[in-house]
Design an enzyme around this catalytic site. Sequence first.
Site, short mmCIF file in Angstrom:
data_model
loop_
_atom_site.label_atom_id
_atom_site.label_comp_id
_atom_site.label_asym_id
_atom_site.label_seq_id
_atom_site.Cartn_x
_atom_site.Cartn_y
_atom_site.Cartn_z
N SER A 185 -9.97 -0.56 7.21
CA SER A 185 -9.37 -0.39 5.89
C SER A 185 -8.64 -1.60 5.33
CB SER A 185 -8.41 0.80 5.89
OG SER A 185 -9.13 2.01 5.85
N SER A 192 -9.74 1.80 3.02
CA SER A 192 -8.84 2.55 2.16
C SER A 192 -7.84 1.66 1.41
CB SER A 192 -8.08 3.58 2.99
OG SER A 192 -7.24 2.94 3.93
N LYS A 249 0.85 -1.20 0.00
CA LYS A 249 0.00 0.00 0.00
C LYS A 249 0.88 1.25 0.00
CE LYS A 249 -3.89 1.94 2.68
NZ LYS A 249 -4.74 1.76 3.88
#
Lengths: 488, 95
Positions: free
Chosen positions: A179, A155, A80
């Site tokens: 997330s 997210s 990420k």
Amino acid sequence: MLNQHTISDLTRRLAQREISAREITQSCLDRIQQVDGRVRAYLSHDPADALAQADAADQTIAREGWNEARPLMGIPVAIKDVLAVRNHPLNCASKILGNYISPYDATAIEKLRAAGAIIHGRLNMDEFAMGSSTENSAFGTTRNPWDLARIPGGSSGGSAAAVAADECIASIGTDTGGSIRQPAALCGCVGLKPTYGRISRFGLVAFASSLDQIGPITKDVRDAALMLKVLSGKDSRDSTSLPDPVPDYPATLSGNIKGLKVGLPREYLVPGLDSEVKKSVDAAVQKLVGLGADVCEVSLPHTDYAVATYYIIATAEASANLARFDGIRYGMRVDGNDPAELYSRTRGAGFGPEVKRRIILGTYVLSSGYYDAYYLRAQKVRTLIRNDFLNAFEKVDVLVTPTTPTAAFKVGEKAENPLQMYLSDIFTISCNLAGICGISVPCGFTSPGNLPIGLQILGPPMGESTLLRVAHAYEQSTDWHKAKPPLQ
Amino acid sequence: MVSANIDVAYVAQLARIHLQPDEKQKLESQLAQILEYVEKLGALDVSGMEPTAHAVPLVNIARPDDLQPSLAHEDALRNAPRQAGGLFIVPKIVE
């Protein structure tokens, strides 16, 4: 198609010299080439760098043989865009970081490297991890591999989509209010949020420091256990990391949950809960009963206050953490006549709408005259929420809930209504406030629609071994995790 | 709880975020809606409750005060928007 396989499959075959790390990496690169123009999980990636790491892994295996102490040798893991990887870009899916290149590795990345992993690519996310759909990325929305008209969740939407679309073998996400678990549920992957402090946050760009936690997104539960074992442990560079010894998590996956006590929180039967989701979760609970678990209802009386509590605490912490993006030391700069003007212009131009909204809300709840009424009160309610869970875990070993109230929604469906978007996090948010651990595993599909549904299992602080054992026993009694999205 | 009334321009200035007029207008209505929602916390009795700042409290985590390697000078400057002579260039701060 090596890219479709799990870490445990691939490492077994690597150890037997049936396949090479280069072949695995090339199959992921080919898949990215084939589908990522549509999925858009990656913000950037460097094929030559990945192949060089793969060749180095192959040489190590040829020279030293397979080493159990390096359980991710030759496995491509995608990251990420919120963790620092030395000499790779780091943007947090925001414009404000400009052309930032990380000068060092996060501890989680060091640990992955030490375990032999190939660190590859930057995965899309909501800007600074603020959002539930990746629609807040400054670089475009990632699409759900099961239906490209829908969001992948957020997210860590890029992290889940990349695993679901087999563009990597496993990925790293972060979870502040769901997330990791929410996008894993919406994309049909396994997503694990460890206990607060289990994994060092050094080198993770902070959103809400008392809630943020790093974790893996994988194709099955065994892989999540393997990744957790690699990532966990005390780190002198993160004073909130916990000193508890790291168990051999994969070894705890016995498949046996006879007599295990499973609690169903009655407050999670909310009006917005989709009937398809409810049906799948009810069926999963019956499956657990069939495996020998004792199921009972429990109460988490302050559940209804979790979203409000979260959006005060998380935004307050964010407003302080994001003060560092000021245009002075790194990232973009919009000039001004004095420092204050430079800060305001840079931040006005560099942050997207959701980040501005949260910083301003967080600044407000911390400001003079409002601190006690909002922030301090929210911290007290957080105590009530945490006590709810600790009381429940005196009666049961784990809690089982839906991960999300609905399957993946359409791109644009909630983009103009921030409060509606916040309320979609209702089942995942309490876990972060309480600092406990949670996992989402696939438990079915909507029909019609064929969209993945996630089962959330929550465990007490440091309860990962039990959590993983339950998740694994359930997973192995179903075929949901083996389904692949219809993406050519 | 206090009433949901937020002076967006003032708070944005505290937060050092320059807003365009249309952004400010949109934020006013969105934040009013969010603040109205969080009012529900006012209904709870929290008297006698200790605030939770960290879910897993650890205290006095310190390390020996020894010299350790840290970020090299050139690495620290590598991402600077403007630099010269090994320093960050900033607007004039003192008259």
